[in-house]
Design an enzyme around this catalytic site. Structure first.
Site, PDB file in Angstrom:
ATOM      1  N   CYS A  57       0.797  -1.233   0.000  1.00 52.09           N
ATOM      2  CA  CYS A  57       0.000   0.000   0.000  1.00 52.09           C
ATOM      3  C   CYS A  57       0.832   1.286   0.000  1.00 52.09           C
ATOM      4  O   CYS A  57       0.444   2.240  -0.697  1.00 52.09           O
ATOM      5  CB  CYS A  57      -1.031  -0.007   1.124  1.00 52.09           C
ATOM      6  SG  CYS A  57      -0.538  -0.786   2.644  1.00 52.09           S
ATOM      7  N   ARG A  93       7.775 -10.642   5.584  1.00 54.92           N
ATOM      8  CA  ARG A  93       7.577 -10.444   7.026  1.00 54.92           C
ATOM      9  C   ARG A  93       8.416 -11.495   7.757  1.00 54.92           C
ATOM     10  O   ARG A  93       8.413 -12.662   7.379  1.00 54.92           O
ATOM     11  CB  ARG A  93       6.111 -10.621   7.410  1.00 54.92           C
ATOM     12  CG  ARG A  93       5.130  -9.935   6.463  1.00 54.92           C
ATOM     13  CD  ARG A  93       4.520  -8.691   7.023  1.00 54.92           C
ATOM     14  NE  ARG A  93       3.624  -8.076   6.041  1.00 54.92           N
ATOM     15  CZ  ARG A  93       2.320  -8.291   5.977  1.00 54.92           C
ATOM     16  NH1 ARG A  93       1.756  -9.097   6.851  1.00 54.92           N
ATOM     17  NH2 ARG A  93       1.580  -7.688   5.066  1.00 54.92           N
ATOM     18  N   GLN A 122       0.719 -11.052  -2.467  1.00 51.78           N
ATOM     19  CA  GLN A 122      -0.661 -10.628  -2.227  1.00 51.78           C
ATOM     20  C   GLN A 122      -1.309 -10.199  -3.540  1.00 51.78           C
ATOM     21  O   GLN A 122      -0.676  -9.528  -4.350  1.00 51.78           O
ATOM     22  CB  GLN A 122      -0.704  -9.462  -1.241  1.00 51.78           C
ATOM     23  CG  GLN A 122      -0.296  -9.827   0.174  1.00 51.78           C
ATOM     24  CD  GLN A 122      -0.357  -8.624   1.098  1.00 51.78           C
ATOM     25  OE1 GLN A 122       0.200  -7.579   0.815  1.00 51.78           O
ATOM     26  NE2 GLN A 122      -1.042  -8.772   2.209  1.00 51.78           N
ATOM     27  N   ASP A 134      -3.013  -7.785  -4.311  1.00 43.75           N
ATOM     28  CA  ASP A 134      -3.330  -6.505  -3.697  1.00 43.75           C
ATOM     29  C   ASP A 134      -3.923  -5.527  -4.695  1.00 43.75           C
ATOM     30  O   ASP A 134      -3.531  -5.504  -5.858  1.00 43.75           O
ATOM     31  CB  ASP A 134      -2.040  -5.893  -3.136  1.00 43.75           C
ATOM     32  CG  ASP A 134      -2.155  -5.582  -1.657  1.00 43.75           C
ATOM     33  OD1 ASP A 134      -3.297  -5.506  -1.173  1.00 43.75           O
ATOM     34  OD2 ASP A 134      -1.113  -5.419  -1.007  1.00 43.75           O
ATOM     35  N   HIS A 151      -5.561  -1.237  -4.518  1.00 44.83           N
ATOM     36  CA  HIS A 151      -5.936  -0.085  -3.707  1.00 44.83           C
ATOM     37  C   HIS A 151      -6.763   0.851  -4.569  1.00 44.83           C
ATOM     38  O   HIS A 151      -6.355   1.214  -5.672  1.00 44.83           O
ATOM     39  CB  HIS A 151      -4.693   0.596  -3.146  1.00 44.83           C
ATOM     40  CG  HIS A 151      -3.935  -0.295  -2.218  1.00 44.83           C
ATOM     41  ND1 HIS A 151      -2.895  -1.085  -2.653  1.00 44.83           N
ATOM     42  CD2 HIS A 151      -4.116  -0.578  -0.904  1.00 44.83           C
ATOM     43  CE1 HIS A 151      -2.441  -1.803  -1.630  1.00 44.83           C
ATOM     44  NE2 HIS A 151      -3.157  -1.511  -0.564  1.00 44.83           N
ATOM     45  N   LYS A 162     -12.083  -3.232   8.733  1.00 46.37           N
ATOM     46  CA  LYS A 162     -12.061  -4.098   7.552  1.00 46.37           C
ATOM     47  C   LYS A 162     -13.211  -5.098   7.591  1.00 46.37           C
ATOM     48  O   LYS A 162     -13.824  -5.338   8.633  1.00 46.37           O
ATOM     49  CB  LYS A 162     -10.727  -4.833   7.452  1.00 46.37           C
ATOM     50  CG  LYS A 162     -10.360  -5.638   8.687  1.00 46.37           C
ATOM     51  CD  LYS A 162      -9.005  -6.309   8.541  1.00 46.37           C
ATOM     52  CE  LYS A 162      -8.651  -7.102   9.802  1.00 46.37           C
ATOM     53  NZ  LYS A 162      -7.451  -7.939   9.617  1.00 46.37           N
ATOM     54  N   HIS A 177      -8.404  -0.846   0.625  1.00 46.32           N
ATOM     55  CA  HIS A 177      -7.441  -1.934   0.421  1.00 46.32           C
ATOM     56  C   HIS A 177      -8.255  -3.203   0.185  1.00 46.32           C
ATOM     57  O   HIS A 177      -9.213  -3.458   0.916  1.00 46.32           O
ATOM     58  CB  HIS A 177      -6.579  -2.167   1.662  1.00 46.32           C
ATOM     59  CG  HIS A 177      -5.878  -0.960   2.191  1.00 46.32           C
ATOM     60  ND1 HIS A 177      -4.505  -0.861   2.236  1.00 46.32           N
ATOM     61  CD2 HIS A 177      -6.347   0.196   2.720  1.00 46.32           C
ATOM     62  CE1 HIS A 177      -4.165   0.298   2.790  1.00 46.32           C
ATOM     63  NE2 HIS A 177      -5.268   0.957   3.093  1.00 46.32           N
TER      64      HIS A 177
END
Length: 648
Positions: free
Chosen positions: A337, A366, A384, A386, A388, A472, A518
């Protein structure tokens, strides 16, 4: 009299001092027989706790998560009692309920404990349970509580009590056993009919490797013996479906110590499966107006300081990468993000341009502790799906609902039909866990709840489960074994646009902040595939299979014909393997079954002569003889029935 409000909104007037069990009895004797726990005004209480004010009461049975928690926590007390009796002088520490059971951490001191001791511990637990001993809570002064455990030579409980407030300390008694406990028990031990100690492991006191190592006893229990039998059978099925086992057998992925723990290597078949999943989502995203972007695997430390990720996760993540330039530091990307915020900021936008939807299959890193790594479900590097969305506040509701539609499309195409939604909001008692303005949090939380209602989702609200930058909507999916997994998440964020100073020019020619959504329908590709493997047992939907069929020739004489069939199928975009090995047909079929191949096409003298194939389905169903064209259409029709066109 006091007024008791029940979950359906009805109100019962009861005498002051009445108990949850009294309320259950007033409703029906059948309910009272099954009630094992309760909460009053949001606080866990015993079924015999006197209620002395107006309030909301919820009664729990073993079918409720809260009921199971009380059941398993109570059983941990029974296991602790049995162990104290069988191994005198041990020191008990903590024994909470967990998913599917409980554990207790114990210092066995001079005693040795092994798997051979399990049967006698279980037998004593059942003896105690049959005594139908009531669980009774009582308040204890801090001084008396400390002295009680000093007399037992138990420094662990003493340490726990020293951190508690005098006046808030309670003990729980049953039979001859006493334990430090906050509460949350079943009425009596007799409700427990089946127990099983699942495993013995090591654990450091309070999870700190500098503290003494204890023995952790894991167990589970049930109100009926048949429930335990079904649970153990389910565990056996889960072992067969373990994605680590099937991933190796199906040649999807591997790990290497030289590469590093938690860093999966995708083999050709697994990479092809991943690619099909990506292409599937990309096609739907394109229809929904997303634009693909690409961001690097590292970023300046300052980027993540700005986003807040460094403050929240920096100490527990991969440490900064230093360069030859003094004071220059980079981080392995923990999130996509912040990069997408900078992509948005690279241009000037007006209200006519919004919403902007940036999507990326971005790999992030991570540092999970080595003890927490588990196949593909907990890794250190993962991709991910992902995206946005940057939109105007008045576009938020429509955009959020459109993402819900996309998530439901993904689930439907992959056979995940049993799911609930979880609205994750702040814990108002711990504001330090979150960033941003309270008013914006309220707007975002209300927007998610409104969208979930309008879409008719079966949802619950979970306090304290929000991301640090915003609330979320998480989708909790049940797999074929009835286990719940969090898959797919949508988050509303007013904070990152502020932190990155993002703007758009409004119709009033003034600058305004966009709202950021997100979203990740798969979440982590690695974790999603692991869950998909276990849900399907490796029998993926036909459209996703690395190989949709295999051609088995009866002998080498029919190899050329087998190749002709394979070429015809490949022209029709049907993924095909050919098994020419000089093995018996029985062995070829057995191995094709083990490899989960959906269709086996057998070719020999008769098939070559007739220009046909003999088709056998995975599982043994014989579909008979047919032309290659007929089989190709069968495959296309089956795939078409699984994947509907995504409608925007």
């Amino acid at each position: 009299m006091i007024k008791i409000t029940l979950p359906d909104g009805s109100i019962k007037e009861m005498e002051n001092g009445t108990t949850p069990m009294d309320v259950a009895m007033s409703i029906s004797h059948g309910l009272a027989r099954n009630v094992i726990s309760a909460s009053f005004n949001g606080t866990k209480v015993e079924t015999k706790t006197p209620l002395e004010e107006d309030g909301s009461l919820v009664l729990f049975t073993f079918s409720n998560p809260e009921g199971k928690e009380a059941f398993w926590h109570s059983t941990s007390h029974i296991m602790a009692q049995a162990i104290e009796e069988l191994f005198p002088g041990v020191s008990l520490t903590i024994g909470p309920a967990i998913d599917n059971g409980f554990y207790y951490d114990i210092d066995f001191k001079e005693h040795s404990i092994s798997e051979n001791d399990i049967p006698k511990i279980e037998a004593r637990m059942l003896e105690i349970a049959r005594g139908k001993h009531e669980f009774t809570m009582r308040s204890v002064s801090k001084a008396d509580a400390i002295q009680f455990y000093k007399d037992q030579n138990n420094p662990f409980k003493v340490e726990l009590i020293e951190n508690l407030t005098d006046g808030d300390i309670t003990f729980c008694d049953h039979d001859t056993f006493t334990d430090l406990c906050r509460g949350g028990h079943i009425p009596n031990t007799g409700i427990i009919k089946a127990v099983k100690i699942m495993s013995i492991a090591g654990a450091y006191w309070r999870g700190d490797e500098n503290n003494p190592q204890l023995t952790r006893m894991y167990g589970t229990s049930f109100p009926k013996q048949k429930d335990l039998k079904e649970y153990l059978e389910l565990l056996e099925e889960a072992k067969k479906r373990d994605h680590r086992k099937l991933g190796k057998e199906l040649q999807l992925f591997t790990f290497s110590q030289r590469v590093g723990q938690g860093l999966p290597l995708w083999l050709p078949k697994g990479a092809a499966l991943r690619e099909r999943l990506e292409n599937f989502l990309k096609a739907a995203q394109k229809k929904a107006g997303y634009e693909m972007v690409v961001s690097p695997h590292i970023g300046s430390k300052e980027l993540y300081v700005t986003s807040g990720h460094y403050e929240k996760y920096g100490a527990d993540s991969f440490q900064p990468i230093k360069t030859p330039h003094e004071d220059e530091e980079f981080l392995l990307k923990p999130m996509n993000c912040p990069h997408h915020c900078e992509i948005y900021k690279s241009s000037q936008w007006s209200y006519r341009d919004l919403p902007k939807r940036f999507a990326e299959f971005g790999t992030v890193y991570r540092y999970e502790q080595s003890g927490e790594l588990h196949g593909l479900t907990r890794v250190r590097g993962f991709t991910q799906d992902d995206a946005h969305i940057f939109c105007m506040p008045e576009q938020l509701d429509k955009e959020f609902k459109a993402v819900i539609d996309l998530v439901l499309y993904v689930f439907g195409s992959l056979g995940f039909e049993n799911f609930t939604a979880q609205v994750s909001i702040r814990d108002p008692k711990k504001p330090e866990k979150y960033i941003g303005d309270t008013k914006n949090w309220e707007i975002a939380e209300n927007a998610i709840i409104s969208a979930a209602k309008d879409k008719g989702l079966d949802y619950v609200i979970e306090e304290g489960e929000a991301a640090f930058y915003g609330p979320k909507l998480d989708f909790m999916v049940k797999d074929a074994l009835g286990r719940s997994w969090q898959l797919g998440t949508i988050q509303v964020d007013y904070n990152l646009p502020e932190r990155f100073d993002l703007w758009y020019k409004g119709a009033d020619n003034e600058s305004h902040r966009p709202v950021m959504i997100h979203r990740a329908p798969f979440g982590s590709m690695e974790r999603f595939i692991a869950i998909l493997i276990e849900h399907t047992g490796g029998n993926f939907p036909l459209w996703l299979m690395p190989e949709q069929c295999t051609i088995l020739s009866l002998s080498e004489k029919y190899e050329n014909y087998a190749k002709q069939v394979a070429n015809s199928l490949e022209i029709n975009e049907i993924r095909t393997a050919v098994d020419h090995r000089a093995e018996t047909m029985g062995k070829k079929i057995r191995e094709a079954e083990m490899n989960k191949l959906p269709y086996m096409l057998i070719v020999g003298e008769q098939e070559e002569k007739d220009g046909t194939i003999s088709v056998r389905k995975h599982g043994g169903e014989d579909l008979g003889s047919m032309t290659v064209e007929t089989f190709s259409q069968l495959i296309k029709d089956e795939v078409a029935s699984m994947i509907k066109t995504f409608e925007v």
